[in-house]
Design a protein around this motif. Structure first.
Motif, PDB file in Angstrom:
ATOM      1  N   PRO A  48     -10.522 -26.813   4.656  1.00 50.47           N
ATOM      2  CA  PRO A  48     -11.419 -27.972   4.862  1.00 50.47           C
ATOM      3  C   PRO A  48     -12.604 -27.693   5.791  1.00 50.47           C
ATOM      4  O   PRO A  48     -13.656 -28.292   5.644  1.00 50.47           O
ATOM      5  CB  PRO A  48     -10.505 -29.036   5.476  1.00 50.47           C
ATOM      6  N   ARG A  49     -12.471 -26.781   6.728  1.00 48.85           N
ATOM      7  CA  ARG A  49     -13.556 -26.505   7.674  1.00 48.85           C
ATOM      8  C   ARG A  49     -14.383 -25.285   7.279  1.00 48.85           C
ATOM      9  O   ARG A  49     -15.184 -24.803   8.086  1.00 48.85           O
ATOM     10  CB  ARG A  49     -12.978 -26.324   9.067  1.00 48.85           C
ATOM     11  N   PHE A  50     -14.198 -24.804   6.047  1.00 47.85           N
ATOM     12  CA  PHE A  50     -14.982 -23.648   5.595  1.00 47.85           C
ATOM     13  C   PHE A  50     -16.461 -23.998   5.562  1.00 47.85           C
ATOM     14  O   PHE A  50     -16.866 -25.032   5.054  1.00 47.85           O
ATOM     15  CB  PHE A  50     -14.532 -23.210   4.196  1.00 47.85           C
ATOM     16  N   ASP A  51     -17.267 -23.119   6.130  1.00 47.00           N
ATOM     17  CA  ASP A  51     -18.719 -23.302   6.164  1.00 47.00           C
ATOM     18  C   ASP A  51     -19.342 -22.250   5.244  1.00 47.00           C
ATOM     19  O   ASP A  51     -19.250 -21.052   5.529  1.00 47.00           O
ATOM     20  CB  ASP A  51     -19.223 -23.122   7.590  1.00 47.00           C
ATOM     21  N   PRO A  52     -19.969 -22.657   4.153  1.00 46.79           N
ATOM     22  CA  PRO A  52     -20.589 -21.686   3.246  1.00 46.79           C
ATOM     23  C   PRO A  52     -21.588 -20.757   3.935  1.00 46.79           C
ATOM     24  O   PRO A  52     -21.810 -19.639   3.476  1.00 46.79           O
ATOM     25  CB  PRO A  52     -21.279 -22.554   2.196  1.00 46.79           C
TER      26      PRO A  52
END
Length: 74
Positions: A14-18
């Motif tokens: 959920p906290r993945f930053d592209p």
């Protein structure tokens, strides 16, 4: 930091930053990077004198992997 996770797992987090996508490195590529002289020769007496050469080798390897973001530059 999630070490040794699959790329799919990282992307579904959920906290993945592209914007941090270039930080994803396969285990095979990490092994290749850590087998470079920059890491293997740290205990050599002339390590500091040759560090420019080692950094050049590291940056070439990183570029070959397609890692071009500022994080990968020294």
């Amino acid at each position: 930091m999630n070490l040794f996770r699959s790329e799919e797992h990282i992307r579904s987090w959920p906290r993945f930053d592209p914007a941090a996508e270039q930080g994803i490195v396969s285990l095979a590529n990490l092994v290749m990077l850590f087998s470079l002289d920059m890491f293997k020769k740290r205990l050599e007496p002339d390590y500091i004198e040759r560090s420019g050469q080692y950094v050049g080798e590291f940056l070439s390897a990183v570029a070959e992997l397609g890692k071009t973001r500022p994080f990968w530059r020294m």
